[in-house]
Design a protein around this motif. Structure first.
Motif, mmCIF file in Angstrom:
data_model
loop_
_atom_site.group_PDB
_atom_site.id
_atom_site.type_symbol
_atom_site.label_atom_id
_atom_site.label_comp_id
_atom_site.label_asym_id
_atom_site.label_seq_id
_atom_site.Cartn_x
_atom_site.Cartn_y
_atom_site.Cartn_z
ATOM 1 N N VAL A 1 -70.366 48.797 -55.798
ATOM 2 C CA VAL A 1 -71.523 48.211 -56.327
ATOM 3 C C VAL A 1 -71.333 47.212 -57.402
ATOM 4 C CG1 VAL A 1 -74.025 48.811 -57.016
ATOM 5 C CG2 VAL A 1 -72.818 50.299 -55.363
ATOM 6 N N LYS A 2 -70.615 47.898 -58.408
ATOM 7 C CA LYS A 2 -69.982 46.945 -59.413
ATOM 8 C C LYS A 2 -69.429 45.815 -59.047
ATOM 9 C CE LYS A 2 -69.402 51.265 -62.713
ATOM 10 N NZ LYS A 2 -70.761 50.853 -63.832
ATOM 11 N N GLN A 3 -68.435 45.881 -58.072
ATOM 12 C CA GLN A 3 -67.855 44.670 -57.594
ATOM 13 C C GLN A 3 -68.524 43.558 -56.979
ATOM 14 O OE1 GLN A 3 -65.116 46.592 -54.772
ATOM 15 N NE2 GLN A 3 -63.194 46.354 -56.301
ATOM 16 N N GLN A 4 -69.577 44.243 -56.357
ATOM 17 C CA GLN A 4 -70.611 43.018 -55.757
ATOM 18 C C GLN A 4 -71.374 42.284 -57.019
ATOM 19 O OE1 GLN A 4 -73.339 44.969 -52.993
ATOM 20 N NE2 GLN A 4 -71.526 45.675 -51.602
ATOM 21 N N LEU A 5 -71.884 43.144 -57.826
ATOM 22 C CA LEU A 5 -72.441 42.777 -59.012
ATOM 23 C C LEU A 5 -71.588 41.604 -59.815
ATOM 24 C CD1 LEU A 5 -75.047 42.390 -60.994
ATOM 25 C CD2 LEU A 5 -73.690 44.399 -62.238
ATOM 26 N N PHE A 6 -70.374 41.918 -60.163
ATOM 27 C CA PHE A 6 -69.362 41.136 -60.680
ATOM 28 C C PHE A 6 -69.272 39.776 -59.974
ATOM 29 C CE2 PHE A 6 -69.011 44.462 -63.505
ATOM 30 C CZ PHE A 6 -69.076 43.824 -64.918
ATOM 31 N N ASN A 7 -69.136 39.992 -58.608
ATOM 32 C CA ASN A 7 -68.663 38.622 -57.923
ATOM 33 C C ASN A 7 -70.082 38.021 -58.075
ATOM 34 O OD1 ASN A 7 -66.377 40.017 -57.164
ATOM 35 N ND2 ASN A 7 -66.999 40.474 -55.373
ATOM 36 N N ARG A 8 -71.181 38.215 -57.983
ATOM 37 C CA ARG A 8 -72.260 37.520 -58.045
ATOM 38 C C ARG A 8 -72.397 36.832 -59.339
ATOM 39 N NH1 ARG A 8 -78.102 39.709 -57.063
ATOM 40 N NH2 ARG A 8 -79.016 37.098 -57.211
ATOM 41 N N LEU A 9 -72.295 37.647 -60.295
ATOM 42 C CA LEU A 9 -72.459 36.898 -61.706
ATOM 43 C C LEU A 9 -71.244 36.137 -61.873
ATOM 44 C CD1 LEU A 9 -72.730 40.391 -63.819
ATOM 45 C CD2 LEU A 9 -74.435 38.558 -63.440
ATOM 46 N N ASP A 10 -70.149 36.201 -61.341
ATOM 47 C CA ASP A 10 -69.068 35.129 -61.570
ATOM 48 C C ASP A 10 -69.617 33.802 -60.950
ATOM 49 O OD1 ASP A 10 -66.369 34.286 -62.218
ATOM 50 O OD2 ASP A 10 -65.632 34.649 -60.231
ATOM 51 N N GLN A 11 -70.377 33.822 -59.960
ATOM 52 C CA GLN A 11 -70.729 32.675 -59.083
ATOM 53 C C GLN A 11 -72.194 32.079 -59.969
ATOM 54 O OE1 GLN A 11 -71.619 33.931 -55.006
ATOM 55 N NE2 GLN A 11 -69.411 33.913 -54.414
ATOM 56 N N LEU A 12 -72.871 32.799 -60.561
ATOM 57 C CA LEU A 12 -74.048 32.396 -61.101
ATOM 58 C C LEU A 12 -73.901 31.952 -62.523
ATOM 59 C CD1 LEU A 12 -76.601 35.253 -59.552
ATOM 60 C CD2 LEU A 12 -76.481 32.697 -59.240
ATOM 61 N N CYS A 13 -73.043 32.533 -63.173
ATOM 62 C CA CYS A 13 -72.985 32.161 -64.699
ATOM 63 C C CYS A 13 -72.135 31.174 -65.074
ATOM 64 C CB CYS A 13 -72.331 33.725 -65.431
ATOM 65 S SG CYS A 13 -73.125 34.832 -65.159
ATOM 66 N N PRO A 14 -72.806 30.413 -66.268
ATOM 67 C CA PRO A 14 -71.771 28.961 -66.648
ATOM 68 C C PRO A 14 -70.499 29.787 -66.973
ATOM 69 C CG PRO A 14 -73.509 29.908 -68.144
ATOM 70 C CD PRO A 14 -73.939 30.791 -66.987
#
Ligand code: 3HC
Length: 301
Positions: free
Chosen positions: A113-126
């Motif tokens: 669950v953490k990995q999925q969140l970080f992968n998404r954040l990595d794509q969405l964040c500046p």
């Protein structure tokens, strides 16, 4: 040259907007200390009811802090609480929090669950956004295995209760840059914490050492060597701990205690961390400590 001076200037690199993902006990505490430090905070959780609870507990805890600062000045106390709480914006939508200088994750302790969140954040964040996990014992490098900005990623491990405990563990990931490390250390200081640094090792500094202590206390009680009260009094009055080990287990949550011990056993193989039948039984019965009203002791809910 000029550019060099600018890029070294801390005010340009300073973290002004922080997003905390996860509105539980740790997440709301982290949001609170950042707001107290004058930063803009986004607190994100999927569950709206959890965000309500978080806002209420932050208000309560801000009052405790404000009363200490402004003793007998009720107007100033109210002003402090209002100003700090207004800096925290809550949302159930992760995208409302992606435009931040730092994102601290404090969600459920599950690697995937953490990995999925970080992968998404990595794509969405500046590009400049630093990503950090507040995990108690999961490997930081494993959590960030799928992200591209590995130089802007690490661990920021807080202690419960976040507004009171003065420590922050800064966990260096394998590829963390020196700049990210410095930014994390400075941010920790800005929210009032003393920072220590640790490599990405099981339990980092504090939980690696609390683990054997807690496990031996549980086994001592399980064997019937001493009463739970006497074990706790022993470590409070004989070793100067603010809480005894069984009280602390109730306070942290027996489920969390068990989780940390399990991870430490898996990762180190040290038998001191082996599962403890009494702890397993209490967790299975839902006796998780303060949060469920009963653990080693009983609590008013
Ligand atoms: N927010 C703001 N202030 C708070 C607070 C909160 N959530 N909780 C307590 N306080 C303040 C109180 O207002 C009080 O302030 P005062 O001294 O100015 O009156 C002060 O903290 C002390 O609180 P209390 O008088 O209510 O109670 P105690 O003196 O018993 O202290 C305690 C409570 C700070 C929790 C203390 O017992 C303690 O330090 N216990 C050990 C906690 C610990 O070890 N935590 C780490 C757990 S491990 C962990 O978190 C890692 C994870 O990965 C598992």
């Amino acid at each position: 040259g000029l550019t060099r001076n600018f890029s070294n200037s801390t005010s340009l690199n300073a973290i002004k907007t922080v997003t905390v993902v996860g509105g539980g006990l740790m997440g709301s505490g982290i949001a609170q200390v950042a707001a107290q430090a004058g930063q803009n905070v986004n607190l994100i959780d999927l569950k709206p009811e959890l965000l309500d609870t978080a806002q209420k507990s932050i208000q309560n805890n801000l009052h405790r802090v404000a009363r200490k600062i402004h003793k007998d000045a009720p107007a100033k106390i109210e002003e402090y609480v209002k100003e700090a709480s207004e800096r925290i914006k809550v949302s159930t939508n992760l995208e409302d929090g992606t435009n931040a200088d730092l994102i601290v994750e404090a969600i459920v302790e599950k690697l995937d669950v953490k990995q999925q969140l970080f992968n998404r954040l990595d794509q969405l964040c500046p590009e400049h956004t630093i990503l950090a996990s507040n995990t108690s014992s999961i490997s930081i490098n494993e959590i960030g295995a799928g992200i591209k900005r590995k130089n802007k990623f690490g661990g920021l491990h807080f202690f419960n209760p976040v507004p009171v405990m003065r420590l922050l563990e800064v966990i260096k990931s394998e590829q963390m840059s020196e700049e990210t490390y410095q930014a994390m250390m400075e941010w920790g200081k800005s929210v009032g914490k003393t920072c220590i640094t640790c490599k990405d090792t099981p339990g980092f500094v504090v939980n690696r050492l609390l683990g054997p202590y807690s496990a031996e206390a549980l086994r001592m009680y399980e064997r019937g060597d001493a009463s739970k009260e006497d074990i706790d009094i022993g470590m409070k009055l004989g070793a100067g701990y603010p809480m005894g080990p069984l009280e602390l287990s109730d306070y942290t949550g027996l489920d969390t205690n068990k989780f940390v011990l399990n991870v430490l056993y898996e990762k180190t193989g040290n038998p001191v961390f082996k599962s403890i039948p009494l702890l397993d039984k209490m967790v299975a019965e839902g006796k998780l400590g303060v949060k469920t009203g009963e653990g080693f002791y009983k609590y008013k809910k």
